[in-house]
Design a protein around this motif. Structure first.
Motif, PDB file in Angstrom:
ATOM      1  N   HIS A 144       0.842  -1.207   0.000  1.00 37.73           N
ATOM      2  CA  HIS A 144       0.000   0.000   0.000  1.00 37.73           C
ATOM      3  C   HIS A 144       0.871   1.249   0.000  1.00 37.73           C
ATOM      4  O   HIS A 144       2.078   1.174   0.223  1.00 37.73           O
ATOM      5  CB  HIS A 144      -0.944   0.025   1.218  1.00 37.73           C
ATOM      6  N   GLU A 174      -3.418   3.776   2.371  1.00 39.56           N
ATOM      7  CA  GLU A 174      -3.670   3.859   3.811  1.00 39.56           C
ATOM      8  C   GLU A 174      -3.776   5.336   4.154  1.00 39.56           C
ATOM      9  O   GLU A 174      -2.845   6.096   3.867  1.00 39.56           O
ATOM     10  CB  GLU A 174      -2.484   3.226   4.571  1.00 39.56           C
ATOM     11  N   HIS A 198       4.747   7.243   2.703  1.00 38.72           N
ATOM     12  CA  HIS A 198       5.533   6.006   2.706  1.00 38.72           C
ATOM     13  C   HIS A 198       4.946   5.003   1.736  1.00 38.72           C
ATOM     14  O   HIS A 198       3.750   5.052   1.430  1.00 38.72           O
ATOM     15  CB  HIS A 198       5.662   5.393   4.114  1.00 38.72           C
ATOM     16  N   CYS A 258       4.663   0.884   1.316  1.00 40.43           N
ATOM     17  CA  CYS A 258       4.816  -0.353   2.083  1.00 40.43           C
ATOM     18  C   CYS A 258       5.012  -1.521   1.114  1.00 40.43           C
ATOM     19  O   CYS A 258       4.238  -1.695   0.177  1.00 40.43           O
ATOM     20  CB  CYS A 258       3.574  -0.588   2.936  1.00 40.43           C
ATOM     21  N   PHE A 315       9.200   0.148   9.999  1.00 43.07           N
ATOM     22  CA  PHE A 315       9.484   1.336   9.181  1.00 43.07           C
ATOM     23  C   PHE A 315      10.987   1.588   9.105  1.00 43.07           C
ATOM     24  O   PHE A 315      11.700   1.428  10.104  1.00 43.07           O
ATOM     25  CB  PHE A 315       8.806   2.572   9.782  1.00 43.07           C
ATOM     26  N   GLU A 358       7.955   1.078   4.469  1.00 41.98           N
ATOM     27  CA  GLU A 358       7.417   0.180   5.463  1.00 41.98           C
ATOM     28  C   GLU A 358       7.485  -1.230   4.887  1.00 41.98           C
ATOM     29  O   GLU A 358       7.320  -1.407   3.677  1.00 41.98           O
ATOM     30  CB  GLU A 358       5.940   0.554   5.735  1.00 41.98           C
TER      31      GLU A 358
HETATM   32 NI    NI Z   1       1.532   1.854   6.039  1.00 40.92          NI
END
Ligand code: NI
Length: 129
Positions: free
Chosen positions: A5, A52, A76, A78, A115, A125
């Motif tokens: 994500h 997210e 970020h 992931c 992270f 992440e």
């Molecule tokens: Ni995340």
């Protein structure tokens, strides 16, 4: 590594949900509160893409200052990994620095996440799948 994500910092999660619904996303679950990080979060899906939404709730939230400094937006990416310890070792060898010890994620069915930051790749992440 496959992208799981993209994390998106928001100031008002309800308004952000409305915006992303208008962009074709659907909520995957209700908004939940991550007590440890003091954030409200939810996941939204559009086709195979998952985002997210993260909203810090107070100054004690780990992303409070980031939101103040950078404003809303993606912050970020992931990635999925089969083995968190192995992926961490590989990335540390490449100069990544762990910024939060592995912990159980709120909102991803209790999976373990971690992270890191990299000099040339920003914050990432990892999620063990
Ligand atoms: Ni995340």
């Amino acid at each position: 590594m496959k992208i799981h994500h993209i994390g998106y910092l928001v100031k008002n999660i309800e308004a952000a949900i409305d915006e992303f619904i208008a962009l074709g996303y659907q909520l995957t679950d209700e908004v939940c509160w991550d007590e440890r990080r003091d954030i409200d979060l939810c996941f939204m899906r559009s086709g195979s893409y998952l985002i997210e939404l993260v909203m810090p709730k107070s100054e004690r939230s780990v992303v409070w200052n980031l939101l103040k400094k950078n404003g809303i937006g993606p912050y970020h990416i992931c990635y999925e990994t089969g083995s968190l310890p192995e992926a961490l070792n590989e990335l540390k060898l490449r100069g990544y620095v762990v910024i939060s010890d592995p912990l159980e994620a709120v909102g991803i069915s209790g999976r373990t996440v971690c992270f890191l930051t990299g000099r040339n790749a920003g914050m990432i992440e990892l999620v063990e799948v």
